[in-house]
Design an enzyme around this catalytic site. Sequence first.
Site, PDB file in Angstrom:
ATOM      1  CD  GLU A  33      -2.535   1.704   0.148  1.00 58.04           C
ATOM      2  OE1 GLU A  33      -3.343   0.907  -0.337  1.00 58.04           O
ATOM      3  OE2 GLU A  33      -2.310   2.839  -0.346  1.00 58.04           O
ATOM      4  N   GLY A  38      -7.153   0.969   3.100  1.00 56.38           N
ATOM      5  CA  GLY A  38      -8.603   1.018   2.864  1.00 56.38           C
ATOM      6  C   GLY A  38      -8.947   1.784   1.601  1.00 56.38           C
ATOM      7  N   GLY A  39      -7.985   2.539   1.053  1.00 52.59           N
ATOM      8  CA  GLY A  39      -8.177   3.181  -0.251  1.00 52.59           C
ATOM      9  C   GLY A  39      -9.218   4.283  -0.268  1.00 52.59           C
ATOM     10  CB  THR A  40     -11.136   5.595  -3.165  1.00 49.44           C
ATOM     11  OG1 THR A  40      -9.992   5.504  -3.998  1.00 49.44           O
ATOM     12  CG2 THR A  40     -11.936   6.836  -3.510  1.00 49.44           C
ATOM     13  CB  CYS A  41     -14.483   2.971  -0.202  1.00 47.13           C
ATOM     14  SG  CYS A  41     -16.057   2.811   0.628  1.00 47.13           S
ATOM     15  CG  HIS A 440     -49.574   0.671   6.315  1.00 49.08           C
ATOM     16  ND1 HIS A 440     -49.516   1.581   5.270  1.00 49.08           N
ATOM     17  CD2 HIS A 440     -50.219   1.293   7.336  1.00 49.08           C
ATOM     18  CE1 HIS A 440     -50.110   2.698   5.643  1.00 49.08           C
ATOM     19  NE2 HIS A 440     -50.544   2.559   6.892  1.00 49.08           N
TER      20      HIS A 440
HETATM   21  C1  FAD Z   1     -16.337  11.119  -3.344  1.00 46.33           C
HETATM   22  C2  FAD Z   1     -16.600   9.658  -3.602  1.00 46.33           C
HETATM   23  C3  FAD Z   1     -17.696   9.060  -3.028  1.00 46.33           C
HETATM   24  C4  FAD Z   1     -17.953   7.713  -3.256  1.00 46.33           C
HETATM   25  N1  FAD Z   1     -19.064   7.152  -2.692  1.00 46.33           N
HETATM   26  C5  FAD Z   1     -19.329   5.840  -2.927  1.00 46.33           C
HETATM   27  C6  FAD Z   1     -20.462   5.223  -2.333  1.00 46.33           C
HETATM   28  O1  FAD Z   1     -21.224   5.855  -1.597  1.00 46.33           O
HETATM   29  N2  FAD Z   1     -20.688   3.912  -2.583  1.00 46.33           N
HETATM   30  C7  FAD Z   1     -19.858   3.175  -3.382  1.00 46.33           C
HETATM   31  O2  FAD Z   1     -20.109   1.989  -3.587  1.00 46.33           O
HETATM   32  N3  FAD Z   1     -18.771   3.742  -3.959  1.00 46.33           N
HETATM   33  C8  FAD Z   1     -18.490   5.046  -3.742  1.00 46.33           C
HETATM   34  N4  FAD Z   1     -17.379   5.604  -4.304  1.00 46.33           N
HETATM   35  C9  FAD Z   1     -16.509   4.761  -5.149  1.00 46.33           C
HETATM   36  C10 FAD Z   1     -15.595   3.871  -4.276  1.00 46.33           C
HETATM   37  O3  FAD Z   1     -14.869   4.669  -3.382  1.00 46.33           O
HETATM   38  C11 FAD Z   1     -14.652   3.092  -5.175  1.00 46.33           C
HETATM   39  O4  FAD Z   1     -15.399   2.433  -6.151  1.00 46.33           O
HETATM   40  C12 FAD Z   1     -13.892   2.064  -4.363  1.00 46.33           C
HETATM   41  O5  FAD Z   1     -13.121   2.663  -3.363  1.00 46.33           O
HETATM   42  C13 FAD Z   1     -12.997   1.267  -5.325  1.00 46.33           C
HETATM   43  O6  FAD Z   1     -12.156   0.482  -4.609  1.00 46.33           O
HETATM   44  P1  FAD Z   1     -10.892  -0.169  -5.254  1.00 46.33           P
HETATM   45  O7  FAD Z   1     -10.749  -1.437  -4.503  1.00 46.33           O
HETATM   46  O8  FAD Z   1     -10.981  -0.274  -6.701  1.00 46.33           O
HETATM   47  O9  FAD Z   1      -9.653   0.819  -4.972  1.00 46.33           O
HETATM   48  P2  FAD Z   1      -9.402   2.081  -4.078  1.00 46.33           P
HETATM   49  O10 FAD Z   1     -10.369   2.165  -2.962  1.00 46.33           O
HETATM   50  O11 FAD Z   1      -9.278   3.265  -4.945  1.00 46.33           O
HETATM   51  O12 FAD Z   1      -7.974   1.745  -3.420  1.00 46.33           O
HETATM   52  C14 FAD Z   1      -6.838   1.560  -4.170  1.00 46.33           C
HETATM   53  C15 FAD Z   1      -5.642   1.554  -3.237  1.00 46.33           C
HETATM   54  O13 FAD Z   1      -4.471   1.232  -3.973  1.00 46.33           O
HETATM   55  C16 FAD Z   1      -3.400   2.049  -3.555  1.00 46.33           C
HETATM   56  N5  FAD Z   1      -2.456   2.108  -4.666  1.00 46.33           N
HETATM   57  C17 FAD Z   1      -2.658   2.651  -5.905  1.00 46.33           C
HETATM   58  N6  FAD Z   1      -1.558   2.453  -6.681  1.00 46.33           N
HETATM   59  C18 FAD Z   1      -0.666   1.808  -5.920  1.00 46.33           C
HETATM   60  C19 FAD Z   1       0.640   1.322  -6.161  1.00 46.33           C
HETATM   61  N7  FAD Z   1       1.218   1.455  -7.364  1.00 46.33           N
HETATM   62  N8  FAD Z   1       1.291   0.718  -5.156  1.00 46.33           N
HETATM   63  C20 FAD Z   1       0.702   0.545  -3.948  1.00 46.33           C
HETATM   64  N9  FAD Z   1      -0.539   0.964  -3.666  1.00 46.33           N
HETATM   65  C21 FAD Z   1      -1.210   1.574  -4.640  1.00 46.33           C
HETATM   66  C22 FAD Z   1      -4.067   3.373  -3.244  1.00 46.33           C
HETATM   67  O14 FAD Z   1      -3.262   4.138  -2.373  1.00 46.33           O
HETATM   68  C23 FAD Z   1      -5.372   2.911  -2.597  1.00 46.33           C
HETATM   69  O15 FAD Z   1      -5.211   2.745  -1.215  1.00 46.33           O
HETATM   70  C24 FAD Z   1     -17.075   6.948  -4.072  1.00 46.33           C
HETATM   71  C25 FAD Z   1     -15.954   7.539  -4.631  1.00 46.33           C
HETATM   72  C26 FAD Z   1     -15.699   8.883  -4.400  1.00 46.33           C
HETATM   73  C27 FAD Z   1     -14.478   9.495  -5.011  1.00 46.33           C
END
Ligand code: FAD
Length: 461
Positions: A33, A38-41, A440
């Site tokens: 990582e 935990g990434g984006t979510c 209901h």
């Molecule tokens: C504002 C916003 C609101 C959202 N709300 C929702 C919601 O309500 N419900 C929903 O279902 N989805 C929602 N989403 C979408 C959701 O966040 C993503 O679909 C989800 O997080 C995707 O997960 P993922 O596993 O693909 O990767 P991500 O969660 O993006 O994680 C990828 C991880 O990989 C790491 N990484 C990247 N490249 C490298 C590398 N080369 N080496 C090491 N680590 C690396 C990053 O640092 C990150 O931690 C939202 C998105 C945003 C931006």
Amino acid sequence: MPNYDAIIIGTGQAGPSLARRLAQAGQKVAVIERKLFGGTCVNTGCTPTKTMVASAYAAHLARRGAEFGVEVAGAIKVDMAKVKARKDGVVTLSTTGVERRLRSEPNCTVYQGHGRFVSPREVQVGAEVLSAEKIFINVGGRASRPPITGLDQVNFLTNSSMMDVDFLPEHLVIVGGSYIGLEFGQMFRRFGSKVTIVEMMPRLVPREDEDVSAAIAEIMTKEGIELRLNATCIRLSRHDKGIAVGVDCAEGPPEVVGTHLLMAVGRRANTDDLGLDRAGVATDSHGYILVDDELRTNIPGIWALGDCNGKGAFTHTAYNDFEIVAANLLDGASRRVSDRIPAYALYLDPPLGRAGLTESEARRQGHSVLVGKRPMSRVGRAVEKGETAGVMKIIVDAKSEEILGAAVFGSGGDEVVHGVLDAMYAKAPYPLLRRAMHIHPTVSEYVPTLLGELSPSADPS
Ligand SMILES: Cc1cc2nc3c(=O)[nH]c(=O)nc-3n(C[C@H](O)[C@H](O)[C@H](O)COP(=O)(O)OP(=O)(O)OC[C@H]3O[C@@H](n4cnc5c(N)ncnc54)[C@H](O)[C@@H]3O)c2cc1C
């Protein structure tokens, strides 16, 4: 060179669960990582935004108190530092939980740093090169930087930097009138900012049916959010008061001047600095990794899960990717991406819950479409709660009696839609659901009602 059974790059919504499943099956796993566990979510997406949406809802309800016979003395003020602190608390619990669980897994080794392929079986992180027979890519995505004139001249916010905002922007201009832009727009309006949403297309979230888009626009406008649609020629420049956003709209002045700018114009995959060329992994022209129905890339032994494969853009699709790969590798199953029914929510208030096809998609696919539809103002539970904005609709095929999709844009819509989604997974013909007895008073009790009020689809777009 440290050798593993599996390397997982990225700890988004698929990687950590897969790491633990593989490790618990006795495999030696490395997880890489580069930033936040935990990434984006967890850090800049679902968790923080929905926590902030809850604060915005509290402010909105407090302002409406008198409607319910509740007197609130004085003006409602939002303390943005406290909103952020509450959000940070929820996020910290999640992100530290992900990291702790990974680090405490006996067969799992965590590496912090940017992972890059060196070859189809090797990944470099920092000074170390790790090797494995199986490599899983879960690198997610980030806010895209579109080629908009002047973007490099101005300061702007993205969904990530919005997480540090602990003050109230006086006038937030949001470029992008889709899911992310709308959620931030309504939220900051309710916190007290003036908000303008600039959208290139003639309507908000054009992926949805026109009636749903129109209902969303009505709610946003009613709350005082200014919409600038058909903004075909967006230009950005610095201004004494902040940022000027040039909008070539059919109506209104040609420029909007705001104190802060949020760019919410889509996402791009984090695949540009991953050394994919050295591994020979193929991507499409947008940088999404090409995968088959079981999420295998073109290189044997390498899989791509989550947003980076372009097969989904949600936490639940990324998590479902994990379930598919784990079941196929460890349980002898043959689960496929094409088994899943599209489903998602837009977390406005009221939320939009969506399952399956829209009415327009169903028509385009040649179904003989019947629609059951009702404004939320005619849904008893919504009236009782004073949440009458929105519309709910169900789409079925007249000939096969298949339920094709639903949009519940109203009170509890994100939950209500699951009743329809589950019936779709069960392949229940719609007359079965029409005869179901529901509780209901609920919004869900109108699902059978709508199925008893079907009429042929009139083109919704
Ligand atoms: C504002 C916003 C609101 C959202 N709300 C929702 C919601 O309500 N419900 C929903 O279902 N989805 C929602 N989403 C979408 C959701 O966040 C993503 O679909 C989800 O997080 C995707 O997960 P993922 O596993 O693909 O990767 P991500 O969660 O993006 O994680 C990828 C991880 O990989 C790491 N990484 C990247 N490249 C490298 C590398 N080369 N080496 C090491 N680590 C690396 C990053 O640092 C990150 O931690 C939202 C998105 C945003 C931006």
